[in-house]
Design a protein around this motif. Sequence first.
Motif, mmCIF file in Angstrom:
data_model
loop_
_atom_site.group_PDB
_atom_site.id
_atom_site.type_symbol
_atom_site.label_atom_id
_atom_site.label_comp_id
_atom_site.label_asym_id
_atom_site.label_seq_id
_atom_site.Cartn_x
_atom_site.Cartn_y
_atom_site.Cartn_z
ATOM 1 N N ILE A 286 0.858 -1.204 0.000
ATOM 2 C CA ILE A 286 0.000 0.000 0.000
ATOM 3 C C ILE A 286 0.885 1.242 0.000
ATOM 4 O O ILE A 286 0.688 2.178 -0.791
ATOM 5 C CB ILE A 286 -0.948 -0.016 1.224
ATOM 6 C CG1 ILE A 286 -1.963 -1.149 1.098
ATOM 7 C CG2 ILE A 286 -1.652 1.331 1.398
ATOM 8 C CD1 ILE A 286 -2.824 -1.379 2.335
ATOM 9 N N LEU A 287 1.888 1.227 0.904
ATOM 10 C CA LEU A 287 2.743 2.420 1.039
ATOM 11 C C LEU A 287 3.612 2.640 -0.205
ATOM 12 O O LEU A 287 3.829 3.784 -0.615
ATOM 13 C CB LEU A 287 3.631 2.277 2.288
ATOM 14 C CG LEU A 287 2.896 2.509 3.612
ATOM 15 C CD1 LEU A 287 3.748 2.085 4.785
ATOM 16 C CD2 LEU A 287 2.493 3.976 3.771
ATOM 17 N N ILE A 288 4.102 1.532 -0.806
ATOM 18 C CA ILE A 288 4.922 1.668 -2.027
ATOM 19 C C ILE A 288 4.116 2.399 -3.107
ATOM 20 O O ILE A 288 4.623 3.243 -3.833
ATOM 21 C CB ILE A 288 5.402 0.270 -2.508
ATOM 22 C CG1 ILE A 288 6.519 -0.226 -1.578
ATOM 23 C CG2 ILE A 288 5.905 0.319 -3.957
ATOM 24 C CD1 ILE A 288 6.923 -1.662 -1.779
ATOM 25 N N ASN A 289 2.803 2.102 -3.146
ATOM 26 C CA ASN A 289 1.948 2.762 -4.139
ATOM 27 C C ASN A 289 1.861 4.269 -3.924
ATOM 28 O O ASN A 289 1.675 5.031 -4.859
ATOM 29 C CB ASN A 289 0.538 2.173 -4.100
ATOM 30 C CG ASN A 289 0.504 0.867 -4.873
ATOM 31 O OD1 ASN A 289 1.265 0.691 -5.820
ATOM 32 N ND2 ASN A 289 -0.349 -0.038 -4.445
ATOM 33 N N TYR A 290 1.984 4.675 -2.647
ATOM 34 C CA TYR A 290 1.946 6.122 -2.359
ATOM 35 C C TYR A 290 3.348 6.703 -2.549
ATOM 36 O O TYR A 290 3.547 7.610 -3.357
ATOM 37 C CB TYR A 290 1.498 6.358 -0.915
ATOM 38 C CG TYR A 290 0.021 6.101 -0.679
ATOM 39 C CD1 TYR A 290 -0.958 6.852 -1.325
ATOM 40 C CD2 TYR A 290 -0.392 5.118 0.220
ATOM 41 C CE1 TYR A 290 -2.310 6.606 -1.104
ATOM 42 C CE2 TYR A 290 -1.724 4.876 0.456
ATOM 43 C CZ TYR A 290 -2.689 5.627 -0.204
ATOM 44 O OH TYR A 290 -4.006 5.393 0.025
ATOM 45 N N MET A 291 4.310 6.236 -1.718
ATOM 46 C CA MET A 291 5.704 6.720 -1.768
ATOM 47 C C MET A 291 6.600 5.503 -1.536
ATOM 48 O O MET A 291 6.626 4.958 -0.425
ATOM 49 C CB MET A 291 5.929 7.751 -0.647
ATOM 50 C CG MET A 291 5.133 9.033 -0.854
ATOM 51 S SD MET A 291 5.100 9.992 0.652
ATOM 52 C CE MET A 291 6.289 11.233 0.258
ATOM 53 N N ILE B 233 8.971 4.914 1.722
ATOM 54 C CA ILE B 233 8.469 4.912 3.116
ATOM 55 C C ILE B 233 8.674 3.546 3.803
ATOM 56 O O ILE B 233 9.235 3.488 4.898
ATOM 57 C CB ILE B 233 6.990 5.359 3.185
ATOM 58 C CG1 ILE B 233 6.867 6.776 2.662
ATOM 59 C CG2 ILE B 233 6.390 5.156 4.580
ATOM 60 C CD1 ILE B 233 6.634 7.872 3.629
ATOM 61 N N PRO B 234 8.257 2.403 3.191
ATOM 62 C CA PRO B 234 8.462 1.113 3.890
ATOM 63 C C PRO B 234 9.938 0.865 4.204
ATOM 64 O O PRO B 234 10.255 0.274 5.235
ATOM 65 C CB PRO B 234 7.950 0.079 2.891
ATOM 66 C CG PRO B 234 7.125 0.812 1.936
ATOM 67 C CD PRO B 234 7.581 2.217 1.893
ATOM 68 N N ILE B 235 10.832 1.350 3.320
ATOM 69 C CA ILE B 235 12.269 1.137 3.564
ATOM 70 C C ILE B 235 12.700 1.909 4.814
ATOM 71 O O ILE B 235 13.366 1.361 5.707
ATOM 72 C CB ILE B 235 13.112 1.547 2.320
ATOM 73 C CG1 ILE B 235 12.677 0.701 1.125
ATOM 74 C CG2 ILE B 235 14.610 1.396 2.596
ATOM 75 C CD1 ILE B 235 13.255 1.112 -0.197
ATOM 76 N N ILE B 236 12.260 3.195 4.894
ATOM 77 C CA ILE B 236 12.634 4.005 6.077
ATOM 78 C C ILE B 236 12.093 3.351 7.357
ATOM 79 O O ILE B 236 12.808 3.183 8.343
ATOM 80 C CB ILE B 236 12.125 5.459 5.946
ATOM 81 C CG1 ILE B 236 12.736 6.116 4.702
ATOM 82 C CG2 ILE B 236 12.442 6.281 7.196
ATOM 83 C CD1 ILE B 236 12.178 7.491 4.371
#
Length: 604
Positions: free
Chosen positions: A150-155, A158-161
């Motif tokens: 979900i987050l990858i689709n936004y930015m 973010i999941p990496i941070i």
Amino acid sequence: MKLSQIIRKMLTGSYWTIAILSLLSVILIGIAAYTIKLTEQFFDALTNSNHHYSFIIQLIVIMLLLKLTQLCMEQLRQYLEQKMSIQMNRLLEYQLIDLIHLKTVTKLETPQYQNDFNFLKSTFFSISSLIITFIHFAHQIILFMTYSIILINYMWYIPIIVSIYCLPHFLNEIKISKLNHSYTENTSQLTREKLMMFETLVRPLAQKELLIFQSKSFFLRKWDKVSLKSIKWEISHQKKIYIKRLLFAIIEPLGFVIIQILLVRSLIASELSIGQYIAITTAVTMLQSALFAIGQYFGRVKQTFLTSRQLQQFMEKYFPLSLTGQAHDRKLASPIEEIMIKNLTFQYPTTNRYVLKHINLNIKAGHCISIVGENGSGKSTLGKILIGLYDVAPGALYINDTDINEIDHLSLIRQMTMVSQDFVRYPISLEENIILNSPSEESNKNLLELSEKYPELFPEEVSKETILGWEFTGSRQLSGGQWQKIAIARALYKNSPFLLLDEATSALDPETEQSIMNSIVKNRKRAGQTTLFITHRMQICQMADYIIVLHNGEIAESGTHQELIQAGGRYYRMFATTQDNNEVNNSGENQLQGTVSAQFAAQS
Ligand SMILES: Nc1ncnc2c1ncn2[C@@H]1O[C@H](COP(=O)(O)OP(=O)(O)OP(=O)(O)O)[C@@H](O)[C@H]1O
């Protein structure tokens, strides 16, 4: 017993529950993901100047329905997990009982065994939560992946941070479970001490002595000391965990602030809508908790594997072989003809002194042997060695010419019986106490025969169905001597070729003792069975064909009653002492005493 075997047994019968739990997990993940999407739509609709109230209300209703579904599913999940855990605990109890299949008790009568077993017991039940932990673990991993997507689709970054700043906390959680495991292991003795002191203070059986000796405050102080020590250790352990968690928790807000700065920047640059901003923030929080949960569950799974290794070590240490021993062990098919001890020396694992030294002995079937000696001279130890309860070095003990270490233990134990000083008083019916099985037509017949042979052993006023003791409603307590009679009856019911009576008649009145011992010796001799009795009652020693006098772990003298009396040694002195006492007590009325006095006269 391996962990995989235990798990396989636990899984049998739980497949449907596991399938439903997995399905619920998938649905809950779907709901969680969809809720993020709805949150975005909801806030975007709210902040949109041309918002449609009907759409907002529609969203609220959907969110409400989702929440309700989520709640119901959570409840159902909890119920199923609880149910599975109750069933598995029962199975684990069974497994724990099953794994104790001892061959000898040498290593069991040690503090080390008590500590090891206590630790194993306290961690063993974590296995029951293993399957549930696995489901949760998988649930959290899928949840983590869902929120990441979900987050990858936004930015995309973010999941990496989040993963980077949560990693130390994640690793810390794994370390904490290891710490918890070793804490339980190291405090095993302390936990037992605390429990024992507590039991001493609250156990109904202990109240009598606490009252008579007014020892409550003494034991209370002891309990207080050990419980304070335990609390101190526990608090210090919890503090260590708390500090570790706190140190790593500080990193999280910092990471969260970085994410917020990035999000607010995108918000100001109109790259994100308010709805997207709130949805991302929610998803980040959920991602974080999924990551921590993965750490915790991973730690628990690891803990269970540590328990599994411990279980393996425990089994190898205490129960290296099953009762049936190794394939090359010989079955004792024929009845015991002869027991031979050759230069036996014995030491308990917890002491560094020899309890028995250079014992040589030959016991032939059908004989009746008595062991006498002062307290602590090694009588019970020798008796227990003879019936195979303690390990001895190869070449020290032979049964029918075969080294005891090469005999299949189950076939040996089948031919041995004992009545020990600390026999068990089972809170079950009188007949069950004797037959140690469910009553049957055959047991009824055998019990009747036994009661005809030994009527003195059965309390007249108690029916065989009566539950003994005071533990349960409707039960009936017996006197000390009556309990001892039941223990003797239990051993006689087994009717084995070798019987050890270790001060088995010490609570009986002299007349009954004499009569019971007479019948036992006579009947067993007639049947060609061997009887060995340990006693301090010198009068009944005369029934033995052969008497062994132990002193400081060595055979001081041996022979028949006549021989030993004539030898005028240790046995003579022991006998003379009891006879002197009896003379004082009975004013010389005892006929037996008369004969012995004559023997003494002949001696002097
Ligand atoms: N499980 C054990 N672990 C360590 N030492 C033990 C154990 N059992 C007994 N002992 C020691 O072995 C010695 C012999 O004990 P044992 O019970 O064989 O003596 P006994 O002659 O039967 O004494 P009693 O007449 O008092 O019953 C004693 O010094 C005792 O302290």
